[in-house]
Design a protein around this motif. Structure first.
Motif, PDB file in Angstrom:
ATOM      1  N   VAL A 269     -16.091   8.741  30.226  1.00  0.00           N
ATOM      2  CA  VAL A 269     -16.054  10.066  29.596  1.00  0.00           C
ATOM      3  C   VAL A 269     -16.309  11.168  30.622  1.00  0.00           C
ATOM      4  CG1 VAL A 269     -16.563   9.411  27.224  1.00  0.00           C
ATOM      5  CG2 VAL A 269     -18.429   9.702  28.844  1.00  0.00           C
TER       6      VAL A 269
ATOM      7  N   TYR B 141     -17.391  14.861  29.352  1.00  0.00           N
ATOM      8  CA  TYR B 141     -16.902  15.224  28.013  1.00  0.00           C
ATOM      9  C   TYR B 141     -17.876  14.774  26.944  1.00  0.00           C
ATOM     10  CZ  TYR B 141     -12.644  15.487  30.756  1.00  0.00           C
ATOM     11  OH  TYR B 141     -11.726  15.788  31.724  1.00  0.00           O
ATOM     12  N   ASN B 142     -17.705  15.363  25.750  1.00  0.00           N
ATOM     13  CA  ASN B 142     -18.410  14.911  24.556  1.00  0.00           C
ATOM     14  C   ASN B 142     -19.930  14.880  24.708  1.00  0.00           C
ATOM     15  OD1 ASN B 142     -15.912  14.608  23.505  1.00  0.00           O
ATOM     16  ND2 ASN B 142     -16.071  12.425  23.052  1.00  0.00           N
TER      17      ASN B 142
ATOM     18  N   LYS C 224     -22.192  17.689  15.878  1.00  0.00           N
ATOM     19  CA  LYS C 224     -22.505  16.286  16.227  1.00  0.00           C
ATOM     20  C   LYS C 224     -23.534  15.700  15.281  1.00  0.00           C
ATOM     21  CE  LYS C 224     -19.870  15.240  19.136  1.00  0.00           C
ATOM     22  NZ  LYS C 224     -19.217  13.996  19.402  1.00  0.00           N
TER      23      LYS C 224
END
Ligand SMILES: *[C@@H]1O[C@H](CO)[C@@H](O)[C@H](O)[C@H]1NC(C)=O
Ligand SMILES: *[C@@H]1O[C@H](CO)[C@@H](O)[C@H](O)[C@H]1NC(C)=O
Ligand SMILES: *[C@@H]1O[C@H](CO)[C@@H](O)[C@H](O)[C@H]1NC(C)=O
Ligand SMILES: *[C@@H]1O[C@H](CO)[C@@H](O)[C@H](O)[C@H]1NC(C)=O
Ligand SMILES: *[C@@H]1O[C@H](CO)[C@@H](O)[C@H](O)[C@H]1NC(C)=O
Ligand SMILES: *[C@@H]1O[C@H](CO)[C@@H](O)[C@H](O)[C@H]1NC(C)=O
Ligand SMILES: *[C@@H]1O[C@H](CO)[C@@H](O)[C@H](O)[C@H]1NC(C)=O
Length: 282
Positions: A194, A215-216, A282
């Motif tokens: 990621v 990311y994320n 999230k």
């Protein structure tokens, strides 16, 4: 055919010759250095383009005029630097070091023979010798000097990205480092799938800019971007919460005690607002 006795005989003779040689060397050193003084160096690393210090200390002498400091480099014919009778003596200096070296003249009397090297180049790496003569005797010590580039990383929230993304940037590294991400919440997690790291060659064609994107990411978590090569290790930490961003950077030279630390703390109530809803999902 050589019998066992002959083999044994010649083995013993060889061992005796080697031992005798070793003893002769030790005695030789013993005589020449009968009045030997302690010289101590510290291995270090230089950052290309910046000034560096090659550290060397010796047992001080009360008479400055009796102190001779010679810096030599393996594979270089001329001297790196010479200081005697209280001043620089550069007639035998190698061209490679012209105008780039200095000892701390006011520190010599207290036993500091460290050398300042201006505008460190990649080719300055190697084995240096700090050779000292005082009225008490002489001594020397070697120093391994590494050169490369290293710089503090800075981690930021990438507001342009389509998902919650962190961006870690460090302007100058050489040789090419490894970049690893970690997070406090998912310890031991492997973020290689990621994240995306790229290296851009800087205009002098040696050092590179390191950019790594993660990311994320989630809110309320501390992420660390760790950059490391064989010279230095640097870490940039970031923690994003709903009301603030905390950052911390740390740079450590490997095989050396030198260490730098920078912390910053930004209350960014307005800057983070557009991002908060994202992270809140999230
Ligand atoms: C020698 O002196 C310089 C200049 O003051 C200093 O930066 C360096 O730390 C000193 N080295 C040692 C080993 O004390
Ligand atoms: C984000 O986008 C703006 C305008 O599109 C641009 O000027 C800026 O450099 C971008 N920032 C980053 C970190 O890519
Ligand atoms: C993380 O995973 C990648 C492959 O997905 C692997 O190459 C890498 O060695 C792993 N790193 C660690 C620290 O386990
Ligand atoms: C980030 O998360 C989204 C949705 O959870 C997922 O579709 C995407 O593949 C993730 N991106 C990466 C790089 O893992
Ligand atoms: C990683 O970044 C490079 C340069 O920005 C880009 O070309 C490449 O597609 C990216 N790879 C992934 C897996 O995102
Ligand atoms: C760096 O490399 C490029 C292409 O190889 C060249 O055009 C440029 O002159 C080089 N720059 C320096 C400072 O050597
Ligand atoms: C983050 O932490 C704050 C304070 O600890 C808490 O109020 C908030 O709900 C947390 N947010 C998320 C998304 O976990």
């Amino acid at each position: 055919m050589a019998s066992l006795g002959q083999i044994l005989f010649w083995s013993i003779i060889s061992i005796i010759i080697i031992l005798a040689g070793a003893i002769a060397l030790i005695i030789g050193f013993g005589i020449s250095g009968r009045h030997s003084i302690t010289v101590t160096t510290v291995a270090s690393a230089g950052n290309i383009g910046e000034d560096g210090i090659l550290s060397c200390t010796f047992e001080p002498d009360i008479k400055l005029s009796d102190i001779v400091i010679q810096w030599l480099k393996e594979g270089v014919l001329g001297l790196v630097h010479e200081f005697k009778e209280g001043k620089d003596e550069l007639s035998e200096q190698d061209e490679m070091f012209r105008g780039r070296t200095a000892v701390f003249a006011d520190q010599v009397i207290v036993g500091n023979a460290s050398l300042r090297l201006k505008n460190v180049q990649l080719t300055d790496a190697g084995t240096y010798k700090c050779y000292i003569i005082t009225s008490k005797g002489k001594g020397n010590a070697n120093l391994e000097y590494k050169t490369g580039a290293f710089s503090m990383p800075e981690v930021n929230v990438d507001y342009n990205a389509s998902s919650e993304t962190l961006r870690c940037e460090a302007p100058r590294w050489f040789p090419q480092p490894t970049v690893v991400w970690a997070s406090q919440v998912d310890q031991g997690a492997n973020f290689s799938e990621v994240s995306n790291t790229s290296f851009e060659l800087n205009s002098e064609n040696v050092t590179m800019k390191v950019v790594s994107v993660l990311y994320n990411v989630t809110i309320n978590n501390t992420y660390s971007c760790m950059i490391e090569n064989d010279i230095a290790k640097a870490t940039g930490d970031i923690k994003v919460t709903e009301s603030e961003i905390k950052r911390r950077s740390h740079l450590q030279l490997l095989n050396s005690k030198a260490s730098l630390c920078v912390s910053s703390f930004f209350a960014i109530s307005w800057a983070l607002l557009p991002l908060s809803p994202y992270l809140m999902l999230k």
